[in-house]
Design a protein around this motif. Structure first.
Motif, PDB file in Angstrom:
ATOM      1  N   THR A   1     -12.368   8.538   0.392  1.00  0.00           N
ATOM      2  CA  THR A   1     -13.629   8.211   1.068  1.00  0.00           C
ATOM      3  C   THR A   1     -13.465   6.918   1.836  1.00  0.00           C
ATOM      4  O   THR A   1     -12.455   6.227   1.717  1.00  0.00           O
ATOM      5  CB  THR A   1     -14.763   8.087   0.034  1.00  0.00           C
ATOM      6  N   GLY A   2     -14.472   6.571   2.596  1.00  0.00           N
ATOM      7  CA  GLY A   2     -14.428   5.334   3.362  1.00  0.00           C
ATOM      8  C   GLY A   2     -13.736   5.525   4.685  1.00  0.00           C
ATOM      9  O   GLY A   2     -13.166   6.577   4.997  1.00  0.00           O
ATOM     10  N   PRO A   3     -13.735   4.468   5.497  1.00  0.00           N
ATOM     11  CA  PRO A   3     -13.095   4.539   6.823  1.00  0.00           C
ATOM     12  C   PRO A   3     -11.574   4.564   6.699  1.00  0.00           C
ATOM     13  O   PRO A   3     -11.017   4.240   5.659  1.00  0.00           O
ATOM     14  CB  PRO A   3     -13.594   3.283   7.524  1.00  0.00           C
ATOM     15  N   ASP A   4     -10.931   4.934   7.782  1.00  0.00           N
ATOM     16  CA  ASP A   4      -9.476   5.059   7.757  1.00  0.00           C
ATOM     17  C   ASP A   4      -8.793   3.715   7.507  1.00  0.00           C
ATOM     18  O   ASP A   4      -7.710   3.667   6.902  1.00  0.00           O
ATOM     19  CB  ASP A   4      -8.965   5.654   9.077  1.00  0.00           C
ATOM     20  N   ASP A   5      -9.384   2.595   7.956  1.00  0.00           N
ATOM     21  CA  ASP A   5      -8.729   1.302   7.759  1.00  0.00           C
ATOM     22  C   ASP A   5      -8.991   0.721   6.372  1.00  0.00           C
ATOM     23  O   ASP A   5      -8.327  -0.228   5.954  1.00  0.00           O
ATOM     24  CB  ASP A   5      -9.172   0.312   8.841  1.00  0.00           C
ATOM     25  N   ARG A   6      -9.983   1.234   5.659  1.00  0.00           N
ATOM     26  CA  ARG A   6     -10.232   0.792   4.290  1.00  0.00           C
ATOM     27  C   ARG A   6     -10.487   2.005   3.400  1.00  0.00           C
ATOM     28  O   ARG A   6     -11.594   2.204   2.896  1.00  0.00           O
ATOM     29  CB  ARG A   6     -11.419  -0.165   4.239  1.00  0.00           C
ATOM     30  N   PRO A   7      -9.511   2.880   3.235  1.00  0.00           N
ATOM     31  CA  PRO A   7      -9.727   4.091   2.439  1.00  0.00           C
ATOM     32  C   PRO A   7      -9.878   3.764   0.949  1.00  0.00           C
ATOM     33  O   PRO A   7      -9.288   2.805   0.453  1.00  0.00           O
ATOM     34  CB  PRO A   7      -8.476   4.915   2.703  1.00  0.00           C
ATOM     35  N   VAL A   8     -10.679   4.603   0.278  1.00  0.00           N
ATOM     36  CA  VAL A   8     -10.934   4.428  -1.150  1.00  0.00           C
ATOM     37  C   VAL A   8     -10.543   5.704  -1.872  1.00  0.00           C
ATOM     38  O   VAL A   8     -10.894   6.820  -1.446  1.00  0.00           O
ATOM     39  CB  VAL A   8     -12.414   4.101  -1.406  1.00  0.00           C
ATOM     40  N   LEU A   9      -9.822   5.560  -2.984  1.00  0.00           N
ATOM     41  CA  LEU A   9      -9.407   6.707  -3.804  1.00  0.00           C
ATOM     42  C   LEU A   9     -10.448   7.005  -4.865  1.00  0.00           C
ATOM     43  O   LEU A   9     -11.050   6.081  -5.435  1.00  0.00           O
ATOM     44  CB  LEU A   9      -8.066   6.430  -4.478  1.00  0.00           C
TER      45      LEU A   9
ATOM     46  N   ALA B   1       0.839  -1.208   0.000  1.00  0.00           N
ATOM     47  CA  ALA B   1       0.000   0.000   0.000  1.00  0.00           C
ATOM     48  C   ALA B   1       0.867   1.249   0.000  1.00  0.00           C
ATOM     49  O   ALA B   1       1.931   1.290   0.623  1.00  0.00           O
ATOM     50  CB  ALA B   1      -0.922  -0.012   1.217  1.00  0.00           C
ATOM     51  N   ILE B   2       0.374   2.260  -0.687  1.00  0.00           N
ATOM     52  CA  ILE B   2       1.096   3.541  -0.794  1.00  0.00           C
ATOM     53  C   ILE B   2       0.694   4.424   0.381  1.00  0.00           C
ATOM     54  O   ILE B   2      -0.503   4.634   0.636  1.00  0.00           O
ATOM     55  CB  ILE B   2       0.794   4.240  -2.130  1.00  0.00           C
ATOM     56  N   ALA B   3       1.670   4.947   1.079  1.00  0.00           N
ATOM     57  CA  ALA B   3       1.387   5.861   2.201  1.00  0.00           C
ATOM     58  C   ALA B   3       1.053   7.252   1.654  1.00  0.00           C
ATOM     59  O   ALA B   3       1.753   7.785   0.785  1.00  0.00           O
ATOM     60  CB  ALA B   3       2.581   5.921   3.137  1.00  0.00           C
ATOM     61  N   VAL B   4      -0.008   7.861   2.192  1.00  0.00           N
ATOM     62  CA  VAL B   4      -0.454   9.189   1.738  1.00  0.00           C
ATOM     63  C   VAL B   4      -0.763  10.064   2.938  1.00  0.00           C
ATOM     64  O   VAL B   4      -1.128   9.563   4.019  1.00  0.00           O
ATOM     65  CB  VAL B   4      -1.695   9.084   0.831  1.00  0.00           C
TER      66      VAL B   4
ATOM     67  N   LYS C   1      -2.949   5.951  -8.613  1.00  0.00           N
ATOM     68  CA  LYS C   1      -3.951   5.621  -9.607  1.00  0.00           C
ATOM     69  C   LYS C   1      -5.263   5.388  -8.858  1.00  0.00           C
ATOM     70  O   LYS C   1      -5.267   5.112  -7.653  1.00  0.00           O
ATOM     71  CB  LYS C   1      -3.556   4.372 -10.386  1.00  0.00           C
ATOM     72  N   PRO C   2      -6.389   5.449  -9.573  1.00  0.00           N
ATOM     73  CA  PRO C   2      -7.662   5.254  -8.862  1.00  0.00           C
ATOM     74  C   PRO C   2      -7.753   3.921  -8.140  1.00  0.00           C
ATOM     75  O   PRO C   2      -8.448   3.813  -7.116  1.00  0.00           O
ATOM     76  CB  PRO C   2      -8.703   5.378  -9.965  1.00  0.00           C
ATOM     77  N   ASP C   3      -7.044   2.861  -8.645  1.00  0.00           N
ATOM     78  CA  ASP C   3      -7.123   1.553  -7.998  1.00  0.00           C
ATOM     79  C   ASP C   3      -5.950   1.293  -7.062  1.00  0.00           C
ATOM     80  O   ASP C   3      -5.745   0.157  -6.608  1.00  0.00           O
ATOM     81  CB  ASP C   3      -7.199   0.448  -9.053  1.00  0.00           C
ATOM     82  N   SER C   4      -5.182   2.342  -6.760  1.00  0.00           N
ATOM     83  CA  SER C   4      -4.024   2.146  -5.882  1.00  0.00           C
ATOM     84  C   SER C   4      -4.481   1.849  -4.470  1.00  0.00           C
ATOM     85  O   SER C   4      -5.473   2.405  -3.976  1.00  0.00           O
ATOM     86  CB  SER C   4      -3.130   3.398  -5.890  1.00  0.00           C
ATOM     87  N   GLN C   5      -3.728   0.941  -3.798  1.00  0.00           N
ATOM     88  CA  GLN C   5      -3.946   0.657  -2.395  1.00  0.00           C
ATOM     89  C   GLN C   5      -3.189   1.693  -1.570  1.00  0.00           C
ATOM     90  O   GLN C   5      -2.015   1.937  -1.811  1.00  0.00           O
ATOM     91  CB  GLN C   5      -3.449  -0.756  -2.058  1.00  0.00           C
TER      92      GLN C   5
END
Length: 454
Positions: free
Chosen positions: A394-402, A31-34, A438-442
């Protein structure tokens, strides 16, 4: 150490990475840290601030309008005065004497008017007398003509009758039946009647001539009397005009006498006292300076580039060094249409209410003009991808969505940029990332990430 390295280390601190020789090593992409930030509103441009000096809304220099010595001057610097309050009095004996003299001259002219009006009355009486005499003379002519005509007609009848008698007797004498003496006597009687007729006609002509002469004389007397009435009336008019002019002189003298008292034209505070009781002042010499502190004016010089941010009746914030912990609100009273041709600065006048009159003149004031337009969403320029895109989380902190989102870019300043459309306040977005997204990046949220307010 770069931003990407910090984000990687933060991400490594939050999770345990399996060792390379571990039998449970995962094959899923890392996963990419942001850094996630919450969208907030603000302004990139700062308010315009200009300095000026406070001054009273109105200021008047009270000057003497007549020459004289100051008799009383009962106010001093800082005194509060009301409108129409007497501030200065000058010696006015000479001015009062001028008023009295002008009044005396008016009384003399009034006496002249009364005399002239009396003469007009006398002349009008003479006119009426002359009119009666003319009417009587004209009536006498009429009566005389009637009487003389009757006498002449009687004489003419007598002439015709005596002439007929003489002719008849003379005819009888010619026929030999009449007396020549009677005929001669009748002829003499006819001649006498003829002479009487001529005498009556001559007397009538003379009497009529005398009567007509008397009538013409009466008419001339009437014309003379009427002309005299006009002359006397003109004298009355001239005397009245002089009296009216004298009234103007009286009013002027009274006005000058009133100038010996100097009153406050408006309520205010004495700013300067330039003379003292006993001083001799000339017309135009300044005695006091009065200022109205119910409101203050502040004049500032603004750049021509700032004009779009300033409008009449605009409310502005004012700070005074003399009152460091207070803020005052003023209004733009007027903008000068003329800019300085050299500096290109434009005078702007601001009014500041001062009901308790505790703010004086000559104080340094800082006027703040707010920039136009409502606040907008402001984000760091590092959040913008491909010039007009950013990633929303969006989404919760443990499962964020781009979510890749297109936005409308506004003004840029330093490392900040305005978002005019596409991102609402309190939405979360990626401010920085350790690697391209990317939109599908973790992704994984770094410890620097923000959460929206409840």
């Amino acid at each position: 150490m770069g931003c990407g390295e910090i984000l990687e280390k933060n991400a490594g601190a939050q999770t345990d990475t399996p060792k390379a020789n571990s039998p449970h090593r995962s094959t899923a992409p890392e996963a990419i840290a942001v850094d996630v930030a919450v969208a907030t509103t603000g302004k990139l441009s700062r308010d315009l601030v200009y300095t000026g000096t406070t001054a009273p809304i109105r200021e008047a220099t009270l000057r003497g309008q007549v020459e004289g010595q100051i008799k009383t001057l009962a106010v001093d610097i800082g005194d509060q005065v009301s409108a129409n309050q007497t501030l200065v009095t000058l010696e006015d004996q000479i001015l009062l004497s001028a008023v009295d003299q002008a009044k005396a001259e008016k009384l003399a002219q009034r006496s002249e008017i009364l005399t002239a009006q009396s003469q007009v009355g006398d002349a009008q009486i003479k006119v009426e007398q002359a009119r009666l005499q003319l009417q009587q003379a004209q009536g006498d002519i009429t009566k005389l003509e009637t009487s003389l005509n009757a006498r002449i007609e009687q004489a003419q009848l007598q002439v015709r009758q005596t002439q007929a008698d003489a002719d008849r007797l003379e005819l009888l004498v010619n026929e030999g039946v009449g007396s020549s003496q009677q005929a001669e006597q009748a002829r003499t009687t006819a001649q006498q009647a003829q002479q009487l007729l001529r005498s009556e006609e001559a007397s009538a002509a003379q009497q009529l001539s005398q009567a007509r002469t008397a009538a013409r004389t009466a008419a001339r007397i009437l014309d003379s009397a009427q002309a005299q009435v006009k002359i006397e009336q003109q004298q009355v008019a001239a005397a009245t005009a002089q009296m009216n002019a004298q009234q103007a002189a009286i009013d002027q003298a009274k006005t000058r006498q009133q100038f010996a008292t100097i009153k406050a034209p408006f309520p205010g505070t004495i700013l300067q006292r330039l003379n003292d009781p006993g001083d001799w002042v000339q017309p135009g010499i300044a005695i006091l300076t009065l200022g109205d502190f119910s409101q203050l004016t502040i004049k500032v010089q603004v750049s021509e580039l700032a004009l779009p941010q300033i409008r009449p009746q605009q409310t502005v914030a004012i700070s005074l060094d003399a009152f460091p912990n207070q803020r005052f609100d003023g209004k733009v009273a007027r903008l000068s249409p003329l800019a300085d041709p050299t500096s290109r600065l434009i005078p702007v006048e601001i009014t500041l209410p001062n009901p308790d009159r505790r703010i004086g003149a000559g104080l340094l004031a800082r006027v703040r003009f707010p920039t136009n337009g409502p606040p907008t969403v402001v984000v760091p320029t590092s959040a913008i991808q491909n010039e007009s895109e950013l990633f929303v989380v969006t989404g919760p902190d443990d499962r964020p969505v781009l979510e890749r989102r297109s936005v409308q870019i506004g003004q840029k300043k330093g490392d900040k940029v305005e978002i005019l459309a596409g991102l609402d306040p309190q939405e979360r977005y990626v401010a920085r990332s350790s690697r391209p997204l990317k939109p599908d990046s973790q992704i994984r949220l770094s410890i620097l990430s923000q959460s929206p307010s409840p």
